[in-house]
Write an enzyme that holds these catalytic residues in place. Structure first.
Site, mmCIF file in Angstrom:
data_model
loop_
_atom_site.group_PDB
_atom_site.id
_atom_site.type_symbol
_atom_site.label_atom_id
_atom_site.label_comp_id
_atom_site.label_asym_id
_atom_site.label_seq_id
_atom_site.Cartn_x
_atom_site.Cartn_y
_atom_site.Cartn_z
ATOM 1 N N VAL A 145 0.834 -1.203 0.000
ATOM 2 C CA VAL A 145 0.000 0.000 0.000
ATOM 3 C C VAL A 145 0.872 1.257 0.000
ATOM 4 O O VAL A 145 0.375 2.368 0.105
ATOM 5 C CB VAL A 145 -0.957 0.015 1.230
ATOM 6 C CG1 VAL A 145 -1.918 -1.158 1.168
ATOM 7 C CG2 VAL A 145 -0.189 0.015 2.544
ATOM 8 N N HIS B 134 -4.405 -4.382 -2.257
ATOM 9 C CA HIS B 134 -4.766 -4.061 -0.875
ATOM 10 C C HIS B 134 -4.990 -2.573 -0.628
ATOM 11 O O HIS B 134 -4.978 -2.128 0.512
ATOM 12 C CB HIS B 134 -3.694 -4.605 0.088
ATOM 13 C CG HIS B 134 -3.668 -6.103 0.139
ATOM 14 N ND1 HIS B 134 -2.660 -6.820 0.741
ATOM 15 C CD2 HIS B 134 -4.535 -7.031 -0.344
ATOM 16 C CE1 HIS B 134 -2.908 -8.121 0.622
ATOM 17 N NE2 HIS B 134 -4.026 -8.271 -0.045
ATOM 18 N N GLU C 277 14.104 -15.176 2.415
ATOM 19 C CA GLU C 277 14.167 -16.529 2.981
ATOM 20 C C GLU C 277 13.009 -17.340 2.430
ATOM 21 O O GLU C 277 12.075 -16.771 1.849
ATOM 22 C CB GLU C 277 14.106 -16.466 4.508
ATOM 23 C CG GLU C 277 12.962 -15.636 5.009
ATOM 24 C CD GLU C 277 13.152 -15.167 6.445
ATOM 25 O OE1 GLU C 277 12.153 -15.088 7.158
ATOM 26 O OE2 GLU C 277 14.311 -14.881 6.813
ATOM 27 N N CYS D 19 -20.567 7.960 2.693
ATOM 28 C CA CYS D 19 -21.037 8.428 1.376
ATOM 29 C C CYS D 19 -20.215 7.772 0.267
ATOM 30 O O CYS D 19 -19.212 7.121 0.519
ATOM 31 C CB CYS D 19 -20.993 9.947 1.274
ATOM 32 S SG CYS D 19 -19.346 10.666 1.117
ATOM 33 N N GLY E 184 9.296 -10.926 -2.545
ATOM 34 C CA GLY E 184 9.200 -10.362 -1.197
ATOM 35 C C GLY E 184 7.843 -10.519 -0.531
ATOM 36 O O GLY E 184 7.331 -9.574 0.047
HETATM 37 P P1 OAD Z 1 5.261 -10.144 4.968
HETATM 38 O O1 OAD Z 1 5.878 -9.224 5.954
HETATM 39 O O2 OAD Z 1 4.340 -11.189 5.464
HETATM 40 O O3 OAD Z 1 6.415 -10.894 4.183
HETATM 41 C C1 OAD Z 1 7.530 -10.207 3.648
HETATM 42 C C2 OAD Z 1 8.465 -11.227 3.003
HETATM 43 O O4 OAD Z 1 9.518 -10.500 2.386
HETATM 44 C C3 OAD Z 1 9.097 -12.213 4.000
HETATM 45 O O5 OAD Z 1 8.954 -13.521 3.486
HETATM 46 C C4 OAD Z 1 10.583 -11.783 4.036
HETATM 47 O O6 OAD Z 1 11.458 -12.887 4.154
HETATM 48 C C5 OAD Z 1 10.759 -11.124 2.676
HETATM 49 N N1 OAD Z 1 11.781 -10.073 2.670
HETATM 50 C C6 OAD Z 1 12.150 -9.219 3.657
HETATM 51 N N2 OAD Z 1 13.104 -8.383 3.249
HETATM 52 C C7 OAD Z 1 13.374 -8.711 1.945
HETATM 53 C C8 OAD Z 1 14.283 -8.225 0.943
HETATM 54 N N3 OAD Z 1 15.114 -7.225 1.186
HETATM 55 N N4 OAD Z 1 14.259 -8.814 -0.269
HETATM 56 C C9 OAD Z 1 13.430 -9.853 -0.539
HETATM 57 N N5 OAD Z 1 12.553 -10.348 0.364
HETATM 58 C C10 OAD Z 1 12.519 -9.798 1.570
HETATM 59 O O7 OAD Z 1 4.568 -9.239 3.853
HETATM 60 P P2 OAD Z 1 3.492 -9.606 2.747
HETATM 61 O O8 OAD Z 1 3.678 -11.003 2.231
HETATM 62 O O9 OAD Z 1 3.528 -8.507 1.762
HETATM 63 O O10 OAD Z 1 -2.111 -6.784 3.981
HETATM 64 O O11 OAD Z 1 2.148 -9.531 3.536
HETATM 65 C C11 OAD Z 1 0.951 -9.719 2.857
HETATM 66 C C12 OAD Z 1 -0.137 -8.867 3.422
HETATM 67 O O12 OAD Z 1 -0.267 -9.121 4.817
HETATM 68 C C13 OAD Z 1 0.103 -7.387 3.372
HETATM 69 O O13 OAD Z 1 -0.228 -6.800 2.127
HETATM 70 C C14 OAD Z 1 -0.767 -6.856 4.447
HETATM 71 C C15 OAD Z 1 -0.647 -7.929 5.492
HETATM 72 O O14 OAD Z 1 -1.822 -8.261 6.076
HETATM 73 C C16 OAD Z 1 -2.845 -5.677 4.263
HETATM 74 O O15 OAD Z 1 -2.407 -4.699 4.819
HETATM 75 C C17 OAD Z 1 -4.225 -5.768 3.793
#
Ligand code: OAD
Length: 242
Positions: free
Chosen positions: A95, A111, A217, A122, A189
Site C-alpha cells: 500500500v 490491498h 528466505e 457516502c 518479497g
Molecule cells: P510479509 O511481511 O508477510 O512478508 C515479507 C516477506 O519479504 C518475508 O517472506 C521476508 O522474508 C521477505 N523479505 C524481507 N526483506 C526482503 C528483501 N530485502 N528482499 C526480498 N525479500 C525480503 O509481507 P506480505 O507477504 O507482503 O495486507 O504480507 C501480505 C499482506 O499481509 C500485506 O499486504 C498486508 C498484510 O496483512 C494488508 O495490509 C491488507
C-alpha cells in the site's frame, strides 16, 4: 530468466520489495504487526471498536513514508514493463505507493493505498490523503458534514475480511488466461500467507506457466515454485531480468 517475444510476465510483490527502501515488513522481527493484534488495526471490527487506534497506526505509517524512495528492484520492474508493454502486469499487495512512484503503470493495488482515504458512509470516490492525523482526532468526512451528517473517514486499505477492489482479481485472471503457457509468474518479497495473492502461483501452474520466487528466505509456499532465488530484492530482481 529467458524473455522472448511471447513471454508474458505477471509480477506479485509484497512488503519485502520495499524493505530495503526502509518500509517495515509485516511479519519479520520488528515488522508492523509487532505490538499490534492484526484484528485491532486491520479489520472492520477493529475500526468499529477503536477508530482512533486504527487512525493512529495508519497515521504513523503515513508519517514513516517521509523521505522513502523506490529502490533498484522497483525500478527493474519499470524497465521490464517498458520492454513488454501489455505483456506485463504488476499485482502488488503493498500500500506504500512505491511502484507508482518508480514509474510502473500497469499496476493492480490489491490491498489499496496508504496515501488514500475514503468516507465510511457516502460514495465519494477515494481521495489522495497524506495527512498523519493528530493523536486523539478521528478525521470526519467534509462532504457529509456539509449535509449535516457525521461520518468517519477511513484509510483506503483492504482489511482482513474485506473484498478486494472490484475487478482486481478478474483482471489478474484474465491476464493469466491470455498468457497461458507463455506466463512467467514472479513473486517478490512476500510470505505467501495471505490469500488470494498466495494462490496465484497455483493459478500460474494450472495454465502451464512457469513460476519464480525472489525472497530473502524460504516462505511457507516455497515448494509451489519452479525456480527459487533466495536473496535481497535489490540485488536479485534486477539480476533476474537481465
Ligand atoms: P510479509 O511481511 O508477510 O512478508 C515479507 C516477506 O519479504 C518475508 O517472506 C521476508 O522474508 C521477505 N523479505 C524481507 N526483506 C526482503 C528483501 N530485502 N528482499 C526480498 N525479500 C525480503 O509481507 P506480505 O507477504 O507482503 O495486507 O504480507 C501480505 C499482506 O499481509 C500485506 O499486504 C498486508 C498484510 O496483512 C494488508 O495490509 C491488507
Amino acid at each position: 530468466m529467458r524473455i522472448t517475444d511471447t513471454t508474458h510476465v505477471l509480477v506479485l510483490t509484497g512488503a519485502g520489495i520495499s524493505a530495503e527502501s526502509g518500509v517495515p515488513t509485516f511479519r519479520d522481527a520488528g515488522g508492523l504487526w509487532e505490538g499490534h493484534d492484526v484484528t485491532e488495526v486491520a479489520s472492520p471490527e477493529g475500526f468499529a471498536a477503536d477508530p482512533l487506534l486504527v487512525w493512529r497506526f495508519y497515521s504513523q505509517r503515513r508519517a514513516g513514508m517521509q523521505g522513502i524512495e523506490p529502490n533498484t528492484a522497483h525500478r527493474a520492474l519499470v524497465d521490464l514493463e517498458r520492454r513488454l508493454g501489455d505483456r506485463f502486469l504488476l499485482a502488488t499487495q503493498n500500500v506504500d505507493g512505491l511502484h507508482a512512484a518508480a514509474g510502473s503503470e500497469r499496476i493492480i493495488e490489491m490491498h489499496g493505498a496508504l496515501m488514500r482515504s475514503r468516507c465510511t458512509r457516502c460514495d465519494r470516490p477515494p481521495f489522495a490523503d497524506t495527512t498523519a492525523y493528530r493523536a486523539g482526532v478521528a478525521p470526519m468526512c467534509g462532504q457529509c458534514k456539509a449535509r449535516g451528517v457525521d461520518a468517519l473517514l477511513r484509510p483506503d486499505i483492504v482489511w482482513f475480511g474485506e473484498m478486494l477492489p472490484e475487478g482486481a482479481i478478474a483482471q489478474i485472471e484474465a491476464f493469466v488466461r491470455r498468457a497461458g503457457r507463455n506466463l512467467a509468474f514472479v513473486a517478490i518479497g512476500t510470505s505467501g500467507l495471505v490469500h488470494p495473492a498466495a494462490g496465484l502461483v497455483e493459478a500460474a501452474r494450472r495454465v502451464g506457466g512457469t513460476s519464480y520466487l525472489v525472497n530473502l528466505e524460504a516462505p511457507a509456499n516455497v515448494t509451489a515454485f519452479d525456480h527459487v532465488v533466495l536473496g535481497p530484492a535489490t540485488r536479485e530482481v534486477p539480476a533476474l531480468f537481465t
